[in-house]
Scaffold this motif. Structure first.
Motif, PDB file in Angstrom:
ATOM      1  N   LEU A 192       0.727  -1.258   0.149  1.00 19.94           N
ATOM      2  CA  LEU A 192       0.024  -0.104  -0.080  1.00 19.94           C
ATOM      3  C   LEU A 192       1.099   1.223  -0.018  1.00 19.94           C
ATOM      4  O   LEU A 192       0.637   2.393  -0.770  1.00 19.94           O
ATOM      5  N   ALA A 193       2.096   1.098   0.686  1.00 19.00           N
ATOM      6  CA  ALA A 193       2.869   2.328   0.777  1.00 19.00           C
ATOM      7  C   ALA A 193       3.450   2.694  -0.678  1.00 19.00           C
ATOM      8  O   ALA A 193       3.800   3.781  -0.880  1.00 19.00           O
ATOM      9  N   PRO A 207     -19.679  -4.975  -0.590  1.00 22.57           N
ATOM     10  CA  PRO A 207     -19.128  -4.696   0.868  1.00 22.57           C
ATOM     11  C   PRO A 207     -17.657  -4.244   0.455  1.00 22.57           C
ATOM     12  O   PRO A 207     -16.912  -3.884   1.186  1.00 22.57           O
ATOM     13  N   LEU A 208     -17.190  -4.495  -1.026  1.00 22.28           N
ATOM     14  CA  LEU A 208     -15.828  -4.424  -1.220  1.00 22.28           C
ATOM     15  C   LEU A 208     -15.407  -2.702  -1.248  1.00 22.28           C
ATOM     16  O   LEU A 208     -14.204  -2.675  -1.088  1.00 22.28           O
ATOM     17  N   GLY A 209     -16.144  -2.084  -1.606  1.00 22.21           N
ATOM     18  CA  GLY A 209     -15.556  -0.601  -1.738  1.00 22.21           C
ATOM     19  C   GLY A 209     -15.239  -0.324  -0.235  1.00 22.21           C
ATOM     20  O   GLY A 209     -14.077   0.605  -0.272  1.00 22.21           O
ATOM     21  N   GLY A 210     -16.013  -0.380   0.609  1.00 21.58           N
ATOM     22  CA  GLY A 210     -15.778   0.019   2.066  1.00 21.58           C
ATOM     23  C   GLY A 210     -14.574  -0.570   2.616  1.00 21.58           C
ATOM     24  O   GLY A 210     -13.596  -0.198   3.378  1.00 21.58           O
ATOM     25  N   ARG A 211     -14.337  -1.917   2.039  1.00 22.18           N
ATOM     26  CA  ARG A 211     -13.269  -2.791   2.818  1.00 22.18           C
ATOM     27  C   ARG A 211     -11.758  -2.051   1.987  1.00 22.18           C
ATOM     28  O   ARG A 211     -10.945  -2.140   2.610  1.00 22.18           O
ATOM     29  N   VAL A 212     -11.906  -1.598   0.706  1.00 18.13           N
ATOM     30  CA  VAL A 212     -10.730  -1.278   0.329  1.00 18.13           C
ATOM     31  C   VAL A 212     -10.107   0.143   0.956  1.00 18.13           C
ATOM     32  O   VAL A 212      -9.088   0.469   1.347  1.00 18.13           O
ATOM     33  N   LEU A 213     -11.316   0.916   1.213  1.00 11.00           N
ATOM     34  CA  LEU A 213     -10.908   2.089   2.025  1.00 11.00           C
ATOM     35  C   LEU A 213     -10.346   1.906   3.512  1.00 11.00           C
ATOM     36  O   LEU A 213      -9.387   2.521   3.870  1.00 11.00           O
ATOM     37  N   GLN A 214     -11.003   0.916   3.923  1.00 12.34           N
ATOM     38  CA  GLN A 214     -10.546   0.476   5.346  1.00 12.34           C
ATOM     39  C   GLN A 214      -8.847  -0.114   5.258  1.00 12.34           C
ATOM     40  O   GLN A 214      -8.310   0.097   6.246  1.00 12.34           O
ATOM     41  N   LEU A 215      -8.547  -0.692   4.281  1.00  9.02           N
ATOM     42  CA  LEU A 215      -7.091  -1.149   3.951  1.00  9.02           C
ATOM     43  C   LEU A 215      -6.192   0.069   4.083  1.00  9.02           C
ATOM     44  O   LEU A 215      -5.376   0.093   4.846  1.00  9.02           O
ATOM     45  N   PHE A 216      -6.672   1.251   3.439  1.00  8.14           N
ATOM     46  CA  PHE A 216      -5.767   2.180   3.460  1.00  8.14           C
ATOM     47  C   PHE A 216      -5.686   2.949   4.695  1.00  8.14           C
ATOM     48  O   PHE A 216      -5.071   3.452   5.231  1.00  8.14           O
ATOM     49  N   GLN A 217      -7.038   2.998   5.209  1.00  8.91           N
ATOM     50  CA  GLN A 217      -7.075   3.471   6.723  1.00  8.91           C
ATOM     51  C   GLN A 217      -6.367   2.869   7.573  1.00  8.91           C
ATOM     52  O   GLN A 217      -5.656   3.389   8.651  1.00  8.91           O
ATOM     53  N   GLU A 218      -6.403   1.580   7.698  1.00 10.17           N
ATOM     54  CA  GLU A 218      -5.592   0.699   8.520  1.00 10.17           C
ATOM     55  C   GLU A 218      -4.050   0.739   8.134  1.00 10.17           C
ATOM     56  O   GLU A 218      -3.204   0.689   9.288  1.00 10.17           O
ATOM     57  N   ALA A 219      -3.831   1.063   7.162  1.00  7.90           N
ATOM     58  CA  ALA A 219      -2.310   1.453   6.797  1.00  7.90           C
ATOM     59  C   ALA A 219      -1.775   2.902   7.294  1.00  7.90           C
ATOM     60  O   ALA A 219      -0.661   3.390   6.697  1.00  7.90           O
ATOM     61  N   ARG A 220      -2.904   3.818   7.542  1.00  9.65           N
ATOM     62  CA  ARG A 220      -2.497   5.084   8.060  1.00  9.65           C
ATOM     63  C   ARG A 220      -2.221   5.925   6.716  1.00  9.65           C
ATOM     64  O   ARG A 220      -1.435   6.774   6.589  1.00  9.65           O
ATOM     65  N   ALA A 221      -2.865   5.530   5.786  1.00 16.01           N
ATOM     66  CA  ALA A 221      -2.577   6.272   4.510  1.00 16.01           C
ATOM     67  C   ALA A 221      -4.088   6.841   4.054  1.00 16.01           C
ATOM     68  O   ALA A 221      -5.349   6.252   4.432  1.00 16.01           O
ATOM     69  N   VAL A 222      -4.106   7.916   3.287  1.00 16.39           N
ATOM     70  CA  VAL A 222      -5.285   8.822   3.036  1.00 16.39           C
ATOM     71  C   VAL A 222      -5.468   8.520   1.301  1.00 16.39           C
ATOM     72  O   VAL A 222      -4.685   9.266   0.598  1.00 16.39           O
ATOM     73  N   VAL A 247      -7.831  -1.089  -6.545  1.00 13.61           N
ATOM     74  CA  VAL A 247      -7.619  -2.353  -5.398  1.00 13.61           C
ATOM     75  C   VAL A 247      -8.914  -3.176  -5.605  1.00 13.61           C
ATOM     76  O   VAL A 247     -10.024  -2.556  -5.157  1.00 13.61           O
ATOM     77  N   LEU A 248      -8.614  -4.401  -6.061  1.00 14.67           N
ATOM     78  CA  LEU A 248      -9.847  -5.334  -6.229  1.00 14.67           C
ATOM     79  C   LEU A 248      -9.599  -6.566  -5.470  1.00 14.67           C
ATOM     80  O   LEU A 248      -8.381  -6.890  -5.294  1.00 14.67           O
ATOM     81  N   ARG A 271      -1.225  -6.200   5.743  1.00 13.08           N
ATOM     82  CA  ARG A 271      -1.193  -6.883   7.134  1.00 13.08           C
ATOM     83  C   ARG A 271      -2.397  -6.679   7.830  1.00 13.08           C
ATOM     84  O   ARG A 271      -3.232  -5.634   7.546  1.00 13.08           O
ATOM     85  N   GLY A 272      -2.735  -7.334   8.959  1.00 14.55           N
ATOM     86  CA  GLY A 272      -3.747  -7.270   9.889  1.00 14.55           C
ATOM     87  C   GLY A 272      -5.099  -7.804   9.406  1.00 14.55           C
ATOM     88  O   GLY A 272      -4.858  -8.901   8.677  1.00 14.55           O
ATOM     89  N   ALA A 273      -6.050  -7.704  10.044  1.00 18.43           N
ATOM     90  CA  ALA A 273      -7.300  -8.389  10.061  1.00 18.43           C
ATOM     91  C   ALA A 273      -7.777  -8.368   8.573  1.00 18.43           C
ATOM     92  O   ALA A 273      -8.449  -9.104   8.076  1.00 18.43           O
ATOM     93  N   LEU A 274      -7.781  -7.086   7.692  1.00 15.25           N
ATOM     94  CA  LEU A 274      -8.216  -6.934   6.378  1.00 15.25           C
ATOM     95  C   LEU A 274      -7.437  -7.700   5.558  1.00 15.25           C
ATOM     96  O   LEU A 274      -7.618  -7.554   4.195  1.00 15.25           O
ATOM     97  N   ALA A 275      -6.134  -8.324   5.956  1.00 12.32           N
ATOM     98  CA  ALA A 275      -5.053  -8.867   4.823  1.00 12.32           C
ATOM     99  C   ALA A 275      -6.134 -10.259   4.511  1.00 12.32           C
ATOM    100  O   ALA A 275      -5.668 -10.769   3.366  1.00 12.32           O
TER     101      ALA A 275
END
Length: 332
Positions: A192-193, A207-222, A247-248, A271-275
């Motif tokens: 993601l970096a 539910p996939l669109g929200g999950r993609v945004l959560q991936l970025f949020q979990e990585a502290r990226a906007v 991201v698909l 990494r993390g739960a969303l991985a």
């Protein structure tokens, strides 16, 4: 309690009524049942006499509409037909002998990779079952299932209504979709970096669109969302012309056809739960027992996508009802 007199209605009348109600017009019901519209109308009229109330209102050029009593009888008739199917199935082990209609739903992003394979395999094993399939977005498919308009449906096993039960079939892992000449197009994996500053073409459907945004949020990226679309084809096309990356959740095995569209698919390292990959599952209403045709569809899907068959042909109470999730099937 067993009635003392022979019931005034027949399974045939109930079947014709249900098909007419679900089809919306007598002409479409007749097409599905390979009968004349007048025969369907006569059968429904006989059921109405047995019930003692009008069930369908017929309007010229507008099809048929259920009355209040018709809506109540529709649910009972569906249950009656399911029970009849179950009784008949007790002595029916050969899938090739199954007959009748089956309406299957599918999340629109799963259709291209799941529906063709399923229709081919199911037609080979159950040639007498007439399958109609309906595509829709995640929430639409669930609403149709709960309304009784679908027998069973392929969905992502996330944000599933608790009134539905699911059985897992496959997994869809997060991948990055890149233009073919992108600097990361040949990378084994992408972090993601590496793409945090890139404009994002967001597949904007739950539910996939929200999950993609959560991936970025979990990585502290906007993420910088440049475009949003509920169409996988539009997302792919926008990436191909360089409007951003996407991201698909899908399989790397689908990269070959993507190469022809001027894009590359690369695994996303997170990494993390969303991985964890998203599960692709079959869903059915928890409150009703699937018909014998729906159970056959479930069994064929399990055999096709996991290599396992269900013990009793019905979905389990959750994802654990299937023997693991297989990565052989793609998503989208």
């Amino acid at each position: 309690m067993i009635p003392e007199q022979q019931p005034a209605l027949t399974l045939r009348q109930a079947w014709h009524f249900v098909v007419a109600a679900e089809s919306g017009t007598l002409a479409e019901a007749a097409r599905r049942l390979h009968m004349a519209p007048s025969a369907i109308s006569t059968s429904v009229a006989e059921l109405e006499r047995a019930v003692g109330s009008e069930l369908l209102v017929k309007r010229r050029a507008k099809g048929v509409t259920l009355t209040a009593t018709g809506r109540e009888v529709l649910g009972m008739a569906r249950d009656l037909l399911r029970l009849a199917d179950s009784i008949a199935a007790l002595s029916r082990e050969d899938r090739s002998q199954l007959r009748g209609p089956l309406t299957v739903g599918c999340d629109i992003t799963l259709g291209p990779t799941i529906i063709p394979a399923m229709l081919s395999d199911f037609a080979r094993q159950c040639p007498g079952v007439e399958v109609d399939f309906v595509e829709g977005f995640h929430e639409d498919v669930q609403e149709r299932l709960l309304a009784g308009a679908l027998d069973v449906a392929f969905v992502y096993n996330a944000a599933v209504d608790p009134a539905l039960t699911t059985v897992a079939l496959a997994t869809a892992a997060p991948h990055v979709l890149l233009p073919e000449h992108h600097r990361l197009a040949e990378s084994a994996t992408v972090r993601l970096a590496d793409i945090a500053e890139e404009p994002l073409v967001l597949f904007d459907s739950p539910p996939l669109g929200g999950r993609v945004l959560q991936l970025f949020q979990e990585a502290r990226a906007v993420p910088t969302v440049r475009h949003r679309s509920r169409s996988y084809a539009t997302v792919r096309s926008l990436v191909a012309v360089g409007r951003g990356i996407a991201v698909l959740y899908q399989q790397k095995a689908l990269e070959a056809p993507y190469a022809e569209l001027g894009v590359r698919l690369r695994p996303l390292s997170v990494r993390g739960a969303l991985a964890r990959p998203v599960q692709v599952a079959l869903a059915a209403p928890r409150s009703t027992r699937p018909s014998v045709r729906a159970r056959a569809w479930i069994d064929v899907a399990l055999e096709l996508f996991t290599g396992d068959g269900a013990a009793d042909g019905a979905p389990s109470g959750g994802a654990d009802g299937a023997a693991g999730a297989a990565g052989a099937a793609g998503a989208g």
